[in-house]
Design a protein around this motif. Structure first.
Motif, short mmCIF file in Angstrom:
data_model
loop_
_atom_site.label_atom_id
_atom_site.label_comp_id
_atom_site.label_asym_id
_atom_site.label_seq_id
_atom_site.Cartn_x
_atom_site.Cartn_y
_atom_site.Cartn_z
N GLY A 14 0.79 -1.23 0.00
CA GLY A 14 0.00 0.00 0.00
C GLY A 14 0.82 1.28 0.00
O GLY A 14 0.54 2.20 -0.77
N VAL A 45 -1.51 -4.76 -2.55
CA VAL A 45 -1.85 -5.45 -1.32
C VAL A 45 -1.94 -4.41 -0.21
O VAL A 45 -0.96 -3.75 0.10
CB VAL A 45 -0.80 -6.53 -0.97
CG1 VAL A 45 -1.11 -7.17 0.37
CG2 VAL A 45 -0.72 -7.56 -2.07
N SER A 46 -3.14 -4.25 0.34
CA SER A 46 -3.34 -3.24 1.37
C SER A 46 -4.58 -3.56 2.19
O SER A 46 -5.60 -4.03 1.65
CB SER A 46 -3.50 -1.85 0.73
OG SER A 46 -3.80 -0.88 1.71
N THR A 47 -4.49 -3.27 3.48
CA THR A 47 -5.67 -3.38 4.34
C THR A 47 -6.31 -2.02 4.57
O THR A 47 -7.43 -1.94 5.06
CB THR A 47 -5.30 -4.00 5.70
OG1 THR A 47 -4.27 -3.20 6.30
CG2 THR A 47 -4.82 -5.43 5.55
N SER A 48 -5.61 -0.94 4.17
CA SER A 48 -6.14 0.40 4.44
C SER A 48 -6.70 1.10 3.21
O SER A 48 -7.48 2.03 3.33
CB SER A 48 -5.06 1.27 5.08
OG SER A 48 -3.96 1.41 4.20
N ALA A 50 -8.93 1.39 -0.39
CA ALA A 50 -10.23 0.88 -0.86
C ALA A 50 -10.33 1.13 -2.36
O ALA A 50 -9.73 2.07 -2.89
CB ALA A 50 -11.37 1.57 -0.12
N LEU A 60 -6.97 -3.99 -6.26
CA LEU A 60 -6.70 -4.18 -4.83
C LEU A 60 -6.78 -5.66 -4.47
O LEU A 60 -7.68 -6.37 -4.90
CB LEU A 60 -7.73 -3.39 -4.02
CG LEU A 60 -7.52 -3.34 -2.52
CD1 LEU A 60 -6.20 -2.67 -2.16
CD2 LEU A 60 -8.67 -2.57 -1.87
N GLN A 62 -6.89 -8.00 -1.07
CA GLN A 62 -7.07 -8.05 0.38
C GLN A 62 -7.42 -9.48 0.76
O GLN A 62 -7.77 -10.30 -0.09
CB GLN A 62 -8.18 -7.10 0.83
CG GLN A 62 -7.84 -5.65 0.57
CD GLN A 62 -8.95 -4.71 1.00
OE1 GLN A 62 -10.11 -4.93 0.70
NE2 GLN A 62 -8.58 -3.65 1.70
N GLY A 63 -7.33 -9.80 2.02
CA GLY A 63 -7.71 -11.14 2.46
C GLY A 63 -6.57 -12.12 2.33
O GLY A 63 -5.50 -11.93 2.88
N VAL A 65 -3.75 -13.07 0.86
CA VAL A 65 -2.70 -12.55 -0.01
C VAL A 65 -1.89 -13.68 -0.64
O VAL A 65 -1.70 -13.70 -1.87
CB VAL A 65 -1.80 -11.54 0.73
CG1 VAL A 65 -0.60 -11.15 -0.11
CG2 VAL A 65 -2.62 -10.32 1.14
#
Length: 152
Positions: A14, A45-48, A50, A60, A62-63, A65
């Motif tokens: 990210g 790859v990012s959790t923050s 959208a 994106l 997520q989950g 990876v």
């Protein structure tokens, strides 16, 4: 620049994505670095972050990876490169998802920083696939898995 010809996409964490996405789209289309990077597929790859992502051709992840990256590797096409993205690289190492390490060794010691191979990394053996030196003394090294799987 030779590696760019074999590249079909980028896999980015990210923070690396955000840094590139702020800069690259604002460069001229004929820029030898930004031009190709803007056109390539980008897997982020990012959790923050959208969706939708602002930089063209960006998707994106997520989950799961490791599972998603394994699916990308199964696809036909050119290489997927990782640039920067330290935390992502640690995940890829942990799940044995890296086919080649393309390292640039600069003639400079900073004295601090993050290690590529950390203490929790298991023993890994490689074989040198290619080496070159730039005019400025930067070594460009390409390593792949050792042929002898028993020593890996």
């Amino acid at each position: 620049m030779e590696g760019f010809a074999a590249t079909g996409g980028l896999l980015l964490g990210g923070l690396t994505y955000e840094n590139f996405a702020r800069h690259m789209p604002n460069q001229p289309a004929d820029d030898p670095v930004a031009g190709p990077m803007n056109e390539w597929r980008k897997y982020v790859v990012s959790t923050s972050l959208a969706e939708p992502l602002d930089w063209q051709n960006s998707t994106l992840i997520q989950g799961d990876v490791p599972g998603e990256v394994a699916k990308l590797k199964e696809g036909a096409g050119k290489d997927i490169q990782v640039m920067g993205s330290g935390a992502l690289v640690q995940t890829l190492i942990k799940h044995d998802l890296i086919d080649e390490y393309r390292l640039m060794i600069h003639p400079l010691v900073l004295g601090t920083g993050k290690r590529l191979f950390r203490e929790e990394t298991p023993l890994m053996r490689f074989r040198l696939l290619d080496s070159k030196a730039s005019g400025k003394g930067v070594l460009l090294l390409t390593y792949g898995p050792a042929n002898d799987e028993a020593h890996r």
